[in-house]
Write a protein that holds these residues in place. Sequence first.
Motif, PDB file in Angstrom:
ATOM      1  N   ARG A 118       0.835  -1.209   0.000  1.00 48.64           N
ATOM      2  CA  ARG A 118       0.000   0.000   0.000  1.00 48.64           C
ATOM      3  C   ARG A 118       0.866   1.254   0.000  1.00 48.64           C
ATOM      4  O   ARG A 118       0.589   2.216  -0.725  1.00 48.64           O
ATOM      5  CB  ARG A 118      -0.906   0.001   1.230  1.00 48.64           C
ATOM      6  CG  ARG A 118      -2.275  -0.618   1.015  1.00 48.64           C
ATOM      7  CD  ARG A 118      -3.228  -0.155   2.109  1.00 48.64           C
ATOM      8  NE  ARG A 118      -4.536  -0.738   2.039  1.00 48.64           N
ATOM      9  CZ  ARG A 118      -5.517  -0.303   1.240  1.00 48.64           C
ATOM     10  NH1 ARG A 118      -5.283   0.696   0.405  1.00 48.64           N
ATOM     11  NH2 ARG A 118      -6.703  -0.882   1.260  1.00 48.64           N
ATOM     12  N   GLY A 119       1.912   1.248   0.808  1.00 47.53           N
ATOM     13  CA  GLY A 119       2.791   2.410   0.869  1.00 47.53           C
ATOM     14  C   GLY A 119       3.457   2.699  -0.456  1.00 47.53           C
ATOM     15  O   GLY A 119       3.580   3.860  -0.869  1.00 47.53           O
ATOM     16  N   LEU A 120       3.877   1.669  -1.157  1.00 49.80           N
ATOM     17  CA  LEU A 120       4.499   1.853  -2.467  1.00 49.80           C
ATOM     18  C   LEU A 120       3.509   2.487  -3.453  1.00 49.80           C
ATOM     19  O   LEU A 120       3.852   3.417  -4.182  1.00 49.80           O
ATOM     20  CB  LEU A 120       5.005   0.518  -3.001  1.00 49.80           C
ATOM     21  CG  LEU A 120       6.215  -0.075  -2.274  1.00 49.80           C
ATOM     22  CD1 LEU A 120       6.452  -1.512  -2.707  1.00 49.80           C
ATOM     23  CD2 LEU A 120       7.463   0.770  -2.504  1.00 49.80           C
ATOM     24  N   LEU A 121       2.278   1.987  -3.482  1.00 46.95           N
ATOM     25  CA  LEU A 121       1.285   2.540  -4.395  1.00 46.95           C
ATOM     26  C   LEU A 121       0.937   3.989  -4.053  1.00 46.95           C
ATOM     27  O   LEU A 121       0.548   4.762  -4.930  1.00 46.95           O
ATOM     28  CB  LEU A 121       0.020   1.682  -4.387  1.00 46.95           C
ATOM     29  CG  LEU A 121       0.139   0.297  -5.041  1.00 46.95           C
ATOM     30  CD1 LEU A 121      -1.167  -0.463  -4.905  1.00 46.95           C
ATOM     31  CD2 LEU A 121       0.528   0.417  -6.516  1.00 46.95           C
ATOM     32  N   ARG A 122       1.115   4.362  -2.807  1.00 49.31           N
ATOM     33  CA  ARG A 122       0.868   5.756  -2.414  1.00 49.31           C
ATOM     34  C   ARG A 122       2.030   6.676  -2.788  1.00 49.31           C
ATOM     35  O   ARG A 122       1.940   7.889  -2.657  1.00 49.31           O
ATOM     36  CB  ARG A 122       0.638   5.823  -0.903  1.00 49.31           C
ATOM     37  CG  ARG A 122      -0.683   5.234  -0.438  1.00 49.31           C
ATOM     38  CD  ARG A 122      -0.745   5.232   1.070  1.00 49.31           C
ATOM     39  NE  ARG A 122      -2.002   4.683   1.562  1.00 49.31           N
ATOM     40  CZ  ARG A 122      -2.147   3.992   2.688  1.00 49.31           C
ATOM     41  NH1 ARG A 122      -1.077   3.781   3.457  1.00 49.31           N
ATOM     42  NH2 ARG A 122      -3.321   3.543   3.053  1.00 49.31           N
ATOM     43  N   GLY A 123       3.154   6.081  -3.165  1.00 46.07           N
ATOM     44  CA  GLY A 123       4.326   6.875  -3.476  1.00 46.07           C
ATOM     45  C   GLY A 123       5.230   7.116  -2.298  1.00 46.07           C
ATOM     46  O   GLY A 123       6.134   7.966  -2.349  1.00 46.07           O
ATOM     47  N   GLU A 124       5.025   6.361  -1.219  1.00 46.10           N
ATOM     48  CA  GLU A 124       5.809   6.559  -0.003  1.00 46.10           C
ATOM     49  C   GLU A 124       7.122   5.786  -0.055  1.00 46.10           C
ATOM     50  O   GLU A 124       7.283   4.843  -0.838  1.00 46.10           O
ATOM     51  CB  GLU A 124       4.987   6.084   1.207  1.00 46.10           C
ATOM     52  CG  GLU A 124       3.680   6.838   1.403  1.00 46.10           C
ATOM     53  CD  GLU A 124       2.781   6.168   2.425  1.00 46.10           C
ATOM     54  OE1 GLU A 124       3.170   5.107   2.978  1.00 46.10           O
ATOM     55  OE2 GLU A 124       1.675   6.693   2.676  1.00 46.10           O
TER      56      GLU A 124
END
Length: 329
Positions: A118-124
């Motif tokens: 989820r964090g990767l898809l958010r750009g985090e």
Amino acid sequence: MEVSCAFPTALDSPDNIAVAEQLGYARAWVYDTPQQSPDVWMTLALAAERTERIGLGPGVLVPSLRHPMVNAAATATLAALAPGRVVVAFGTGFTGRRAMGYRAITWSYMRSYIQAYRGLLRGEVVEWEGAKMRMLHPDGHAPARPVEVPILVGALGPKGHQVATELGDGVYVTLQLPEFIREYSWVPYLVWGTVLDEEEAVDGEHARTAGGPGWALAYHGAYEFGGPDAVRALPGGAEWMDVVERAPQDQRHLAVHRGHCVELGEADRAAWEAGGHVMLKDVTMTGTRDEVRRRLDEVAARGVTEVVFQPCGPDPRRELERFLDAATS
């Protein structure tokens, strides 16, 4: 209740998904079973190119099969090909792990994986395996972050329920309907079976080829979760175990899962011929049009919001047509 479909990922799945869209199915799910299937993401990408409306998603991804960055990048790619149509479900691994001799992953691993994904898809910037990383795709290489896709969690017990509550947008269920599904607004329920003609026998050729692969899951599940004694308690279970136990102990999982969700393996055929077919209506969504309709009403009353039907046999279009007619009548 929405009516969706699923396919055991195969070379013809994109064409079958296009047929499902024409017929009016809401969504198409495909399995993440690399030991017996083409790649799930390649298949979904081809389906995206051949369709315009139908929802698409892996049901379910098994986290241990890919680094979270790989699944995040694949998700972003599919979201670009089919904007607004993508959903992703995760599970701990039934066929996707057990057919290769592994046990299911732990729920603590699942929690960490979905958090990183989820964090990767958010750009985090996220940490995975002790390293810091983020999606670095330049413009034109992936959609701009955040990439918004719903995430469902395949949960049957309390640990999965907790992870789904914390990190999911719903639960994806099969084999059982736990009471906690009433707490979710999105509950796809994966089913197998076939719509029979009036007075059609449950041990006929159509029932065997179209309903049998789903019926066989009763033996596969009993073996994996209850052991040999649980299988022997089923009609035809002794005959099923006789076939499986011919294989060396360290290769029995291969005999158990051969043909999984596609066709009857040798052990499954032995159980069917020994009378196991009497369970067909009990363990699958099999029956006449009216019987299937009543069963669907029952699962909807228990909290299911989306029935996901996997057609089997030589004529998937016919199975899709007959099930949709029963489901929407």
